[in-house]
Design a protein around this motif. Structure first.
Motif, short mmCIF file in Angstrom:
data_model
loop_
_atom_site.label_atom_id
_atom_site.label_comp_id
_atom_site.label_asym_id
_atom_site.label_seq_id
_atom_site.Cartn_x
_atom_site.Cartn_y
_atom_site.Cartn_z
N ASP A 223 0.81 -1.22 0.00
CA ASP A 223 0.00 0.00 0.00
C ASP A 223 0.84 1.27 0.00
O ASP A 223 1.55 1.56 0.96
CB ASP A 223 -0.93 -0.01 1.22
CG ASP A 223 -1.93 1.14 1.16
OD1 ASP A 223 -2.11 1.72 0.07
OD2 ASP A 223 -2.53 1.46 2.21
N ASN A 224 0.71 2.03 -1.08
CA ASN A 224 1.38 3.32 -1.19
C ASN A 224 0.44 4.49 -0.97
O ASN A 224 0.88 5.63 -0.90
CB ASN A 224 2.01 3.46 -2.58
CG ASN A 224 3.26 2.63 -2.73
OD1 ASN A 224 4.13 2.65 -1.87
ND2 ASN A 224 3.35 1.89 -3.84
N GLY A 226 -3.32 4.31 0.68
CA GLY A 226 -4.31 4.35 1.74
C GLY A 226 -5.67 4.84 1.27
O GLY A 226 -5.98 4.81 0.08
N THR A 230 -7.54 1.52 -0.29
CA THR A 230 -7.17 0.49 0.68
C THR A 230 -8.42 -0.10 1.35
O THR A 230 -8.49 -1.32 1.57
CB THR A 230 -6.18 1.09 1.70
OG1 THR A 230 -5.00 1.43 0.97
CG2 THR A 230 -5.83 0.12 2.81
N ILE A 245 2.31 -1.38 4.84
CA ILE A 245 1.93 0.04 4.78
C ILE A 245 3.21 0.82 4.51
O ILE A 245 4.02 1.08 5.40
CB ILE A 245 1.26 0.50 6.09
CG1 ILE A 245 0.00 -0.33 6.38
CG2 ILE A 245 0.90 2.00 6.00
CD1 ILE A 245 -1.11 -0.20 5.35
N GLN A 248 0.84 6.53 2.53
CA GLN A 248 -0.60 6.83 2.60
C GLN A 248 -0.82 8.16 1.90
O GLN A 248 -1.45 9.06 2.45
CB GLN A 248 -1.06 6.89 4.06
CG GLN A 248 -0.91 5.58 4.83
CD GLN A 248 -2.01 4.60 4.53
OE1 GLN A 248 -3.16 4.76 4.95
NE2 GLN A 248 -1.70 3.55 3.78
N SER A 250 -2.73 9.42 -0.16
CA SER A 250 -4.07 10.00 -0.30
C SER A 250 -4.44 10.84 0.92
O SER A 250 -5.40 11.61 0.88
CB SER A 250 -5.12 8.91 -0.52
OG SER A 250 -5.33 8.18 0.68
N GLN A 251 -3.69 10.68 2.01
CA GLN A 251 -4.00 11.41 3.25
C GLN A 251 -3.10 12.62 3.48
O GLN A 251 -3.38 13.45 4.34
CB GLN A 251 -3.86 10.47 4.46
CG GLN A 251 -4.57 9.13 4.29
CD GLN A 251 -6.08 9.24 4.16
OE1 GLN A 251 -6.74 9.68 5.08
NE2 GLN A 251 -6.60 8.87 3.00
N TYR A 252 -2.00 12.73 2.73
CA TYR A 252 -0.98 13.73 3.07
C TYR A 252 -1.45 15.18 2.87
O TYR A 252 -0.92 16.08 3.51
CB TYR A 252 0.30 13.53 2.24
CG TYR A 252 1.03 12.22 2.42
CD1 TYR A 252 0.65 11.29 3.39
CD2 TYR A 252 2.11 11.89 1.61
CE1 TYR A 252 1.33 10.08 3.53
CE2 TYR A 252 2.80 10.70 1.75
CZ TYR A 252 2.40 9.80 2.71
OH TYR A 252 3.07 8.62 2.84
#
Ligand code: NAP
Ligand code: FER
Length: 338
Positions: A223-224, A226, A230, A245, A248, A250-252
């Motif tokens: 997973d690059n 999230g 995911t 993991i 992530q 998509s969260q940054y």
């Protein structure tokens, strides 16, 4: 006459995606190395997702944040132009963390010598550098794939993901990639030999797509990204699946933390193991990783792609472009000629 060093310093901490105005281009004279130090001219500069985290004011990370007015951190490959350190000669090529600037001073301690006869020197920031090692240790050590298993990779066309998929093919796995443009999907299928791939930006229901595209289920999920991608993978996991993991992304750049569906019930009956890791955990084994990756590169079992932006002044553009998916393979900035 003293030469000028251009540098990018942090101007403001971003909210959401960084903007060009979050960076200031400043000029300073090129410093002279003191005894034991050397002066390096940047040739390639790497822009990486982790830099987004360094722009935040969050402590408790593995590295302190960049402060306002400080030069942005980052890896470079460059040429030693002046050396007062007996371990380095002028003209040698080195890789080091000298930040977003055209010239850097180092005491040599964390520099790695780059041999231009092994591969193009830019690879020391990509396939034969931090991203390649992340793929190698994340896949082989954290995920432990076996031949015939299905390996699913998110962020599959990027610096790390594109190597993960190829390493899994070398291991004899079936490889499925997720990425954000049709051009990237074509690159994965035609260029890198992935068995299947889909464009998440053109997919309504990721969960249905995975059920159709991966009916045999997923044994390894690297997973690059999230987030929703995911979430959709969890119901597709097989008995004994392993998840690394790695990132992530998509969260940054979110301004508010996301609350996802709570799907960890899938982990119980399927006895799933999920582990986060940092590439630096494997620092004592970098030589092993680099030797094997170099062999595969030379025997054409591994390929790589670079997206190169020309000109130091375009570093923030290159960084923002990468965060928004503009790159295939490793995003680099070419600062000067070899
Ligand atoms: P990269 O994949 O070359 O570039 C980032 C890519 O992320 C973009 O091209 C974009 O591709 C994708 N992306 C951006 N926003 C997204 C979103 N909301 N949803 C899904 N995908 C999105 O970067 P990289 O250097 O190889 O790094 C990949 C990941 O590994 C990052 O999460 C990074 O933080 C992590 N990493 C971790 C370590 C470690 O030690 N754990 C080391 C290196 C990297 P699309 O077009 O597909 O959206
Ligand atoms: C990365 C993302 C996050 C990465 C490191 C981190 C080396 C670490 C973050 C933290 O310590 O908070 O891509 O690459």
């Amino acid at each position: 006459m003293s030469k000028t060093n251009r540098q990018f310093v942090l101007a403001s901490r971003p909210s959401g995606y960084p903007k060009e105005s979050d960076f200031n281009l400043i000029e300073a004279p090129v410093s002279n190395p003191s005894d034991g130090q050397l002066l390096i001219r940047t040739i390639f500069l790497s822009v990486d997702p982790y830099m987004r985290g360094r722009m935040n004011n969050n402590r408790g990370s593995y590295a302190p944040p960049v402060e306002n007015g400080q030069v942005m951190t980052g890896g470079i490959v460059g040429e030693v132009v002046q050396s007062k350190n007996p371990n380095f000669k002028e003209g040698e090529i080195v890789q080091g963390n000298l930040g977003w600037q055209e010239y850097g001073i180092s005491n040599g301690e964390e520099l790695i010598k780059v041999n231009p006869d092994i591969a193009p020197i830019s690879t020391a920031l990509g396939i034969l550098g931090m991203p390649g090692l992340t793929a190698y240790f994340g896949l082989f050590d954290i995920c432990q794939p076996k031949a015939e298993e299905t390996v699913l990779v998110s962020g599959a066309a990027g610096a790390v993901g594109s190597i993960v998929g190829q390493l899994a093919k070398i291991e004899g796995c079936r490889v499925v990639g997720i990425a954000g443009t049709d051009q990237k999907i074509n690159y994965l299928l035609e260029g890198l030999g992935f068995d299947a791939a889909f464009n998440y930006k053109k997919t309504e229901n990721y969960r249905h797509k995975l059920k159709k595209l991966v009916p045999q289920g997923t044994d390894v999920y690297f997973d690059n990204v999230g987030g929703e991608i995911t979430d959709a993978v969890f119901p597709n996991l097989n008995l004994g699946a392993r998840i690394a993991i790695c990132g992530q992304i998509s969260q940054y750049n979110l301004t508010e933390p996301q609350l996802g569906p709570r799907l960890f019930q899938y982990f119980i009956v399927k006895r799933i193991r999920m582990q986060g890791f940092l590439v630096f955990d494997f620092i004592n084994r970098y030589q092993e990783g680099l030797q094997r990756m170099t062999k595969w590169l030379h025997s054409d079992k591994l390929k790589y792609h670079e997206t190169i932006v020309e000109g130091f002044e375009n570093t923030p553009t290159a960084f923002i472009n990468m965060l928004k998916g503009g790159n295939i393979g490793k995003q680099l900035v070419k600062v000067s000629d070899l």
